[in-house]
Design a protein around this motif. Structure first.
Motif, short mmCIF file in Angstrom:
data_model
loop_
_atom_site.label_atom_id
_atom_site.label_comp_id
_atom_site.label_asym_id
_atom_site.label_seq_id
_atom_site.Cartn_x
_atom_site.Cartn_y
_atom_site.Cartn_z
N LYS A 2 12.45 -27.62 48.03
CA LYS A 2 13.58 -26.82 47.56
C LYS A 2 13.63 -26.86 46.04
CE LYS A 2 17.04 -30.52 48.18
NZ LYS A 2 18.31 -30.87 48.84
N GLU A 4 16.06 -25.82 42.40
CA GLU A 4 17.42 -25.62 41.88
C GLU A 4 17.62 -24.18 41.45
OE1 GLU A 4 20.45 -27.64 38.58
OE2 GLU A 4 18.39 -28.36 38.82
N PHE A 10 20.73 -25.07 45.48
CA PHE A 10 19.29 -25.07 45.66
C PHE A 10 18.88 -23.94 46.60
CE2 PHE A 10 20.83 -29.31 44.81
CZ PHE A 10 19.97 -29.78 43.83
N THR A 12 15.62 -22.97 49.58
CA THR A 12 14.50 -23.48 50.36
C THR A 12 14.01 -22.40 51.32
OG1 THR A 12 13.76 -25.26 51.86
CG2 THR A 12 15.99 -24.40 52.19
N GLU A 17 15.98 -27.96 55.70
CA GLU A 17 16.57 -28.35 54.43
C GLU A 17 17.81 -27.53 54.09
OE1 GLU A 17 12.83 -29.98 51.76
OE2 GLU A 17 13.30 -27.85 51.68
N ASN A 21 24.94 -26.27 50.33
CA ASN A 21 24.57 -26.08 48.92
C ASN A 21 23.08 -25.79 48.73
OD1 ASN A 21 23.46 -28.62 49.42
ND2 ASN A 21 23.88 -29.35 47.35
N THR A 22 22.38 -25.49 49.83
CA THR A 22 20.96 -25.13 49.77
C THR A 22 20.74 -23.82 50.51
OG1 THR A 22 20.30 -27.46 49.66
CG2 THR A 22 18.60 -25.87 50.24
#
Length: 428
Positions: A2, A4, A10, A12, A17, A21-22
């Motif tokens: 992943k 930023e 982030f 991915t 993952e 917040n990803t």
């Protein structure tokens, strides 16, 4: 993996993952896993990620073709760098920016996310150009999804990857798909009948046919010297590279540099000579005896490499990859037999297949021919070939180039043709 994209945010490609917040980058390859995502996971597209990272100003060059991608890309990268343009290169050899290697060798065309992140790294380092190799697998899998190419380059198409594409017609259709849009493109006119392409903003290069960039004359004595003519603008370039196929590669790179920069052709040609070659591509690893390592692994590739030094007595060591296109194996044997007096057939990434079976497939059309030796162990085959090499003969070791492994039964074992040669010579 992943990367930023913001303050504690982030992105991915891996559903495992992805979380609040990803973000999950949806691509053709992973879209079938969308149902496994939690409801709080934000899904974004490659186009949206390109906007987030601000990549649209980067001038991306995509080079595709059966042979010549790596050398053409490397020469173009060298030319642009020597013209004081900050340039990135992504491909079989790894990821580079202005002669700094940031990643080691990997897939010819990485995943969508990896490529976009490499583009971001390039942009952050001030790059204006991003030169990338585009494989046929990547075209099918749309790994370049969302990328707007400043230039697309076609080198050639010959038999390869038919284990994946099944037929040569399908393979050509895949290559054609890359050139179906109206983006700026550069096509090898001598190979243009093998694919279809959108004629909008299409330029051509050639040695034989009439073309936008035409080689008027060339010499293969002491490297390459060639005169290139672009609509009446004529210049000459010189290179230490050898072989007719490299005249095409150099012409593609020079033509691309002209289209991208609009600098005088003479200024571009002046810096061609600075390019020293690609590791594992017609790389001279010993002068006495003369031993050359090359990546050629298709019938056409073998033919062109051997043809380029046909004035010498040739010995050749090569094999064919396992679990891949079986049909090309006897054709590789015939290509070698056209020019080589001594042929050593050996292993080359046999994978799950019995290497002896692969060797027999290659040797089938060579039954009864003198000078054909079959040795399963690749290093041993090279040793025998070196021991039997006579003065004024040249040994070509083909298929692996600068690969640093041999793949057997699912394991990649450390191995290098170049290192094998140097060790054998040191112990003589």
């Amino acid at each position: 993996m992943k990367f930023e994209i913001g303050d504690n945010l982030f992105v991915t490609e891996d559903t495992r993952e992805a979380c609040e917040n990803t973000y999950f980058l949806k691509t053709k390859l992973n879209s079938r896993y969308l149902d496994s995502l939690d409801s709080n996971v934000k899904v974004i597209t490659p186009n949206e990620l390109i906007d987030i990272w601000g990549l649209k100003d980067l001038k991306v060059v995509g080079i595709t073709g059966t042979n010549g991608k790596t050398t053409t890309a490397a020469v173009l990268y060298s030319i642009l760098t020597d013209l004081n343009e900050v340039t990135a290169l992504q491909g079989t050899r790894g990821f580079f920016i202005n002669d700094e290697q940031l990643q080691q060798k990997s897939l010819t065309t990485p995943t969508t996310l990896q490529t976009l992140h490499n583009m971001k790294v390039a942009k952050d380092k001030g790059a204006k150009f991003f030169v990338m190799e585009v494989s046929s697998h990547a075209i099918v899998q749309e790994r370049a999804e969302g990328i707007e190419f400043a230039l697309k380059v076609f080198t050639n198409v010959t038999q390869d990857h038919l284990d994946y594409h099944k037929t040569i017609q399908e393979y050509r259709a895949v290559k054609s798909r890359f050139f179906a849009d109206s983006s700026l493109k550069l096509i090898n006119k001598d190979e243009s009948k093998k694919i279809t392409f959108n004629p909008t903003k299409a330029y051509t290069y050639a040695l034989d046919e009439g073309a936008t960039f035409k080689i008027d004359a060339f010499s293969l004595t002491d490297g390459i010297t060639a005169a290139i003519n672009h609509l009446g603008e004529i210049a000459t370039f010189k290179s230490s590279l050898v072989g007719l196929f490299n005249v095409y590669n150099l012409t593609a790179a020079v033509s691309s540099a002209k289209l991208l920069t609009q600098k005088p052709l003479e200024e571009i040609c002046e810096v061609v000579e600075n390019f020293g070659g690609v590791s594992g591509r017609m790389e001279v690893v010993s002068q006495e005896p003369l031993i050359i390592v090359d990546f050629a692994h298709t019938p056409d590739g073998i033919f062109k490499v051997l043809e380029s030094i046909k004035d010498k007595d040739i010995s050749v060591v090569f094999g064919a990859g396992g679990d891949r296109d079986h049909d090309k194996r006897p054709k590789m044997g015939l290509a070698a037999a056209r020019f080589a007096k001594k042929i050593y057939i050996t292993s080359d990434n046999p994978r799950s297949e019995n290497p002896q079976d692969i060797i027999e497939d290659i040797a089938k059309p060579l039954q009864g021919k003198d000078g054909v030796v079959k040795i399963v162990d690749r290093r041993e085959a090279i040793k025998v070939a070196i021991d039997e090499l006579q003065k004024d003969e040249v040994l070509l070791i083909l298929g692996k180039g600068d690969e640093d492994y041999i793949e057997i039964d699912g394991k990649k074992l450390p191995y290098s043709d170049k290192e094998s040669v140097l060790e054998i010579l040191a112990n003589r």
